[in-house]
Write a protein that holds these residues in place. Structure first.
Motif, PDB file in Angstrom:
ATOM      1  N   GLU A 279       0.823  -1.200   0.000  1.00  0.00           N
ATOM      2  CA  GLU A 279       0.000   0.000   0.000  1.00  0.00           C
ATOM      3  C   GLU A 279       0.861   1.255   0.000  1.00  0.00           C
ATOM      4  OE1 GLU A 279      -3.577   2.128   2.624  1.00  0.00           O
ATOM      5  OE2 GLU A 279      -2.634   0.274   3.329  1.00  0.00           O
ATOM      6  N   ARG A 280       1.953   1.246   0.782  1.00  0.00           N
ATOM      7  CA  ARG A 280       2.832   2.419   0.815  1.00  0.00           C
ATOM      8  C   ARG A 280       3.500   2.626  -0.539  1.00  0.00           C
ATOM      9  NH1 ARG A 280       4.635   0.320   5.789  1.00  0.00           N
ATOM     10  NH2 ARG A 280       6.725  -0.060   4.958  1.00  0.00           N
ATOM     11  N   VAL A 281       3.922   1.541  -1.166  1.00  0.00           N
ATOM     12  CA  VAL A 281       4.582   1.656  -2.469  1.00  0.00           C
ATOM     13  C   VAL A 281       3.616   2.214  -3.512  1.00  0.00           C
ATOM     14  CG1 VAL A 281       5.626   0.376  -4.378  1.00  0.00           C
ATOM     15  CG2 VAL A 281       6.278  -0.147  -2.013  1.00  0.00           C
ATOM     16  N   ILE A 282       2.422   1.651  -3.577  1.00  0.00           N
ATOM     17  CA  ILE A 282       1.459   2.088  -4.587  1.00  0.00           C
ATOM     18  C   ILE A 282       0.993   3.515  -4.312  1.00  0.00           C
ATOM     19  CG2 ILE A 282      -0.751   1.598  -5.700  1.00  0.00           C
ATOM     20  CD1 ILE A 282       1.567  -0.379  -6.248  1.00  0.00           C
ATOM     21  N   ARG A 283       0.926   3.887  -3.027  1.00  0.00           N
ATOM     22  CA  ARG A 283       0.594   5.269  -2.697  1.00  0.00           C
ATOM     23  C   ARG A 283       1.684   6.208  -3.230  1.00  0.00           C
ATOM     24  NH1 ARG A 283      -1.106   4.519   2.343  1.00  0.00           N
ATOM     25  NH2 ARG A 283       0.932   4.871   3.282  1.00  0.00           N
ATOM     26  N   GLY A 284       2.934   5.773  -3.148  1.00  0.00           N
ATOM     27  CA  GLY A 284       4.031   6.564  -3.707  1.00  0.00           C
ATOM     28  C   GLY A 284       3.944   6.654  -5.219  1.00  0.00           C
ATOM     29  N   VAL A 285       3.550   5.561  -5.871  1.00  0.00           N
ATOM     30  CA  VAL A 285       3.359   5.575  -7.324  1.00  0.00           C
ATOM     31  C   VAL A 285       2.276   6.587  -7.693  1.00  0.00           C
ATOM     32  CG1 VAL A 285       2.557   4.233  -9.307  1.00  0.00           C
ATOM     33  CG2 VAL A 285       4.151   3.210  -7.674  1.00  0.00           C
ATOM     34  N   ALA A 286       1.171   6.554  -6.972  1.00  0.00           N
ATOM     35  CA  ALA A 286       0.067   7.479  -7.258  1.00  0.00           C
ATOM     36  C   ALA A 286       0.495   8.924  -7.046  1.00  0.00           C
ATOM     37  CB  ALA A 286      -1.130   7.144  -6.371  1.00  0.00           C
ATOM     38  N   ARG A 287       1.268   9.177  -5.991  1.00  0.00           N
ATOM     39  CA  ARG A 287       1.746  10.536  -5.741  1.00  0.00           C
ATOM     40  C   ARG A 287       2.691  10.977  -6.862  1.00  0.00           C
ATOM     41  NH1 ARG A 287       3.269   9.814  -0.950  1.00  0.00           N
ATOM     42  NH2 ARG A 287       5.459   9.299  -1.339  1.00  0.00           N
ATOM     43  N   GLY A 288       3.557  10.072  -7.310  1.00  0.00           N
ATOM     44  CA  GLY A 288       4.460  10.392  -8.407  1.00  0.00           C
ATOM     45  C   GLY A 288       3.707  10.710  -9.688  1.00  0.00           C
ATOM     46  N   CYS A 289       2.656   9.945  -9.964  1.00  0.00           N
ATOM     47  CA  CYS A 289       1.847  10.205 -11.157  1.00  0.00           C
ATOM     48  C   CYS A 289       1.169  11.563 -11.078  1.00  0.00           C
ATOM     49  CB  CYS A 289       0.799   9.104 -11.338  1.00  0.00           C
ATOM     50  SG  CYS A 289       1.467   7.532 -11.890  1.00  0.00           S
ATOM     51  N   GLU A 290       0.713  11.924  -9.895  1.00  0.00           N
ATOM     52  CA  GLU A 290       0.092  13.238  -9.716  1.00  0.00           C
ATOM     53  C   GLU A 290       1.115  14.335  -9.997  1.00  0.00           C
ATOM     54  OE1 GLU A 290      -2.332  15.793  -6.295  1.00  0.00           O
ATOM     55  OE2 GLU A 290      -1.577  13.791  -5.859  1.00  0.00           O
ATOM     56  N   MET A 291       2.340  14.174  -9.511  1.00  0.00           N
ATOM     57  CA  MET A 291       3.390  15.174  -9.728  1.00  0.00           C
ATOM     58  C   MET A 291       3.776  15.244 -11.204  1.00  0.00           C
ATOM     59  SD  MET A 291       5.714  14.187  -6.422  1.00  0.00           S
ATOM     60  CE  MET A 291       7.017  15.362  -6.771  1.00  0.00           C
ATOM     61  N   ALA A 292       3.731  14.103 -11.893  1.00  0.00           N
ATOM     62  CA  ALA A 292       4.103  14.050 -13.308  1.00  0.00           C
ATOM     63  C   ALA A 292       2.958  14.440 -14.227  1.00  0.00           C
ATOM     64  CB  ALA A 292       4.592  12.650 -13.669  1.00  0.00           C
ATOM     65  N   GLY A 293       1.756  14.572 -13.674  1.00  0.00           N
ATOM     66  CA  GLY A 293       0.602  14.952 -14.483  1.00  0.00           C
ATOM     67  C   GLY A 293       0.109  13.847 -15.390  1.00  0.00           C
ATOM     68  N   CYS A 294       0.363  12.591 -15.016  1.00  0.00           N
ATOM     69  CA  CYS A 294      -0.100  11.475 -15.847  1.00  0.00           C
ATOM     70  C   CYS A 294      -1.053  10.595 -15.053  1.00  0.00           C
ATOM     71  CB  CYS A 294       1.070  10.657 -16.383  1.00  0.00           C
ATOM     72  SG  CYS A 294       2.057   9.821 -15.139  1.00  0.00           S
ATOM     73  N   SER A 295      -1.791   9.763 -15.762  1.00  0.00           N
ATOM     74  CA  SER A 295      -2.771   8.886 -15.130  1.00  0.00           C
ATOM     75  C   SER A 295      -2.130   7.544 -14.771  1.00  0.00           C
ATOM     76  CB  SER A 295      -3.945   8.636 -16.081  1.00  0.00           C
ATOM     77  OG  SER A 295      -4.609   9.843 -16.394  1.00  0.00           O
ATOM     78  N   LEU A 296      -2.473   7.039 -13.609  1.00  0.00           N
ATOM     79  CA  LEU A 296      -2.097   5.670 -13.243  1.00  0.00           C
ATOM     80  C   LEU A 296      -3.178   4.759 -13.807  1.00  0.00           C
ATOM     81  CD1 LEU A 296      -0.339   3.628 -11.778  1.00  0.00           C
ATOM     82  CD2 LEU A 296      -1.567   4.169  -9.656  1.00  0.00           C
ATOM     83  N   ALA A 297      -2.916   4.240 -15.013  1.00  0.00           N
ATOM     84  CA  ALA A 297      -3.956   3.552 -15.772  1.00  0.00           C
ATOM     85  C   ALA A 297      -4.227   2.140 -15.284  1.00  0.00           C
ATOM     86  CB  ALA A 297      -3.578   3.521 -17.250  1.00  0.00           C
ATOM     87  N   GLY A 298      -3.308   1.573 -14.550  1.00  0.00           N
ATOM     88  CA  GLY A 298      -3.505   0.213 -14.076  1.00  0.00           C
ATOM     89  C   GLY A 298      -2.191  -0.368 -13.605  1.00  0.00           C
ATOM     90  N   GLY A 299      -2.204  -1.635 -13.276  1.00  0.00           N
ATOM     91  CA  GLY A 299      -0.990  -2.282 -12.799  1.00  0.00           C
ATOM     92  C   GLY A 299      -1.241  -3.745 -12.531  1.00  0.00           C
ATOM     93  N   GLU A 300      -0.199  -4.430 -12.084  1.00  0.00           N
ATOM     94  CA  GLU A 300      -0.266  -5.864 -11.815  1.00  0.00           C
ATOM     95  C   GLU A 300       0.414  -6.142 -10.488  1.00  0.00           C
ATOM     96  OE1 GLU A 300      -0.708 -10.060 -12.393  1.00  0.00           O
ATOM     97  OE2 GLU A 300      -1.674  -8.317 -13.311  1.00  0.00           O
ATOM     98  N   THR A 301      -0.214  -6.950  -9.662  1.00  0.00           N
ATOM     99  CA  THR A 301       0.376  -7.422  -8.415  1.00  0.00           C
ATOM    100  C   THR A 301       0.453  -8.934  -8.477  1.00  0.00           C
ATOM    101  OG1 THR A 301      -0.545  -5.557  -7.181  1.00  0.00           O
ATOM    102  CG2 THR A 301       0.176  -7.464  -5.913  1.00  0.00           C
ATOM    103  N   ALA A 302       1.652  -9.472  -8.240  1.00  0.00           N
ATOM    104  CA  ALA A 302       1.850 -10.918  -8.363  1.00  0.00           C
ATOM    105  C   ALA A 302       2.486 -11.477  -7.099  1.00  0.00           C
ATOM    106  CB  ALA A 302       2.731 -11.225  -9.577  1.00  0.00           C
ATOM    107  N   GLU A 303       1.952 -12.602  -6.619  1.00  0.00           N
ATOM    108  CA  GLU A 303       2.558 -13.346  -5.516  1.00  0.00           C
ATOM    109  C   GLU A 303       3.188 -14.617  -6.082  1.00  0.00           C
ATOM    110  OE1 GLU A 303       0.651 -13.147  -1.317  1.00  0.00           O
ATOM    111  OE2 GLU A 303      -1.009 -13.302  -2.735  1.00  0.00           O
ATOM    112  N   MET A 304       4.493 -14.809  -5.803  1.00  0.00           N
ATOM    113  CA  MET A 304       5.214 -15.984  -6.298  1.00  0.00           C
ATOM    114  C   MET A 304       6.005 -16.611  -5.155  1.00  0.00           C
ATOM    115  SD  MET A 304       6.434 -14.752 -10.093  1.00  0.00           S
ATOM    116  CE  MET A 304       6.866 -13.061  -9.652  1.00  0.00           C
ATOM    117  N   PRO A 305       5.352 -17.402  -4.325  1.00  0.00           N
ATOM    118  CA  PRO A 305       6.028 -18.019  -3.182  1.00  0.00           C
ATOM    119  C   PRO A 305       7.235 -18.849  -3.631  1.00  0.00           C
ATOM    120  CG  PRO A 305       3.654 -18.319  -3.038  1.00  0.00           C
ATOM    121  CD  PRO A 305       3.931 -17.777  -4.402  1.00  0.00           C
TER     122      PRO A 305
END
Length: 259
Positions: free
Chosen positions: A38-64
């Motif tokens: 959550e902290r990482v993705i919140r940072g991504v969203a904040r970065g996108c806001e600063m860059a003026g671009c949309s966070l269009a989507g993403g992928e989260t993967a668990e690989m034990p």
């Protein structure tokens, strides 16, 4: 981490004159720690806001079994948009143009293999130093977009430092070189620490770190004062750090010739 990820992509897109448009991220780990993710993705969203671009989507993967406990892998990419006739290629650069440097917030996600080695060998008990090393990468979109019509060339000082990135700004212009005055700005203390603690040669510092300048603009000499002022109004610390000269030109001591 999230802001760093966006910054490395958005600032790279920016050097072509493009405006960051959309960003997508990829987060992979052995077992999902929701708080960390959550902290990482919140940072991504904040970065996108600063860059003026949309966070269009993403992928989260668990690989034990693939990642060690507590580790995660983070990747992303940015798409930018620019009219073909407005692409910044370096073709318009001329002898006498001025290089304007925009200050960095620290090492900017580059050189950290060397940083970790130095800290492993010497340690660091100074909390201020640790904060400087962990400062998120600056995102230069707002300042650069404000002066884009006056820009003839740009470079993002990332991996390879000054030595590898500045010549890219000149494009195919083999007749030109960049003369950078290394005394034109005050090098942040964090870089003095790394050089002294790691006994790092000056040439290696120039090849590895941004040394306090995260982004460089090349503009006509008559536009330099206004570009510096507009970049400062947009919240950046902007400084004249050099000029464009003919390839092979002689430069004074304390200057770096790249081309």
């Amino acid at each position: 981490m999230g802001q760093d990820l966006v910054a490395m992509c958005a600032n790279d897109v920016l050097v072509s004159g493009a405006e960051p448009f959309v960003f997508l991220d990829y987060y992979a780990t052995g077992a999902l720690d929701v708080d960390v993710a959550e902290r990482v993705i919140r940072g991504v969203a904040r970065g996108c806001e600063m860059a003026g671009c949309s966070l269009a989507g993403g992928e989260t993967a668990e690989m034990p079994g693939f990642y060690a406990d507590g580790e995660y892998d983070l990747a992303g990419f940015c798409v930018g948009v620019v009219e073909r006739e407005e692409l910044v290629t370096g073709a318009a650069i001329e002898v006498g143009d001025v290089l304007v440097g925009l200050a960095s917030s620290g090492p900017h996600s580059n050189g950290y293999s060397l940083v970790r080695r130095i800290l492993d060998d010497r340690g660091a008990s100074d909390a201020g130093l640790i904060e400087d090393l962990l400062a998120p990468t600056r995102i230069y979109v707002q300042a650069v977009r404000a002066v884009t019509p006056r820009i003839r060339g740009m470079c993002h000082i990332t991996g390879g430092g000054f030595v590898e990135n500045v010549p890219r700004m000149l494009g195919e212009r083999s007749d030109l070189a960049a003369d950078i005055d290394l005394d034109a700005w005050q090098r942040p203390d964090v870089f003095h620490f790394l050089q002294q603690a790691g006994n790092v040669a000056e040439q290696e510092m120039l090849r590895t770190f941004n040394l306090g300048i995260g982004f460089i603009l090349c503009v006509a000499s008559q536009d330099a004062t206004q570009v510096v002022a507009e970049a400062q109004r947009a919240g950046e610390t902007a400084t004249r750090i050099g000029t464009v000269v003919a390839a092979g030109a002689s430069v004074p001591p304390g200057h770096l010739l790249l081309g």
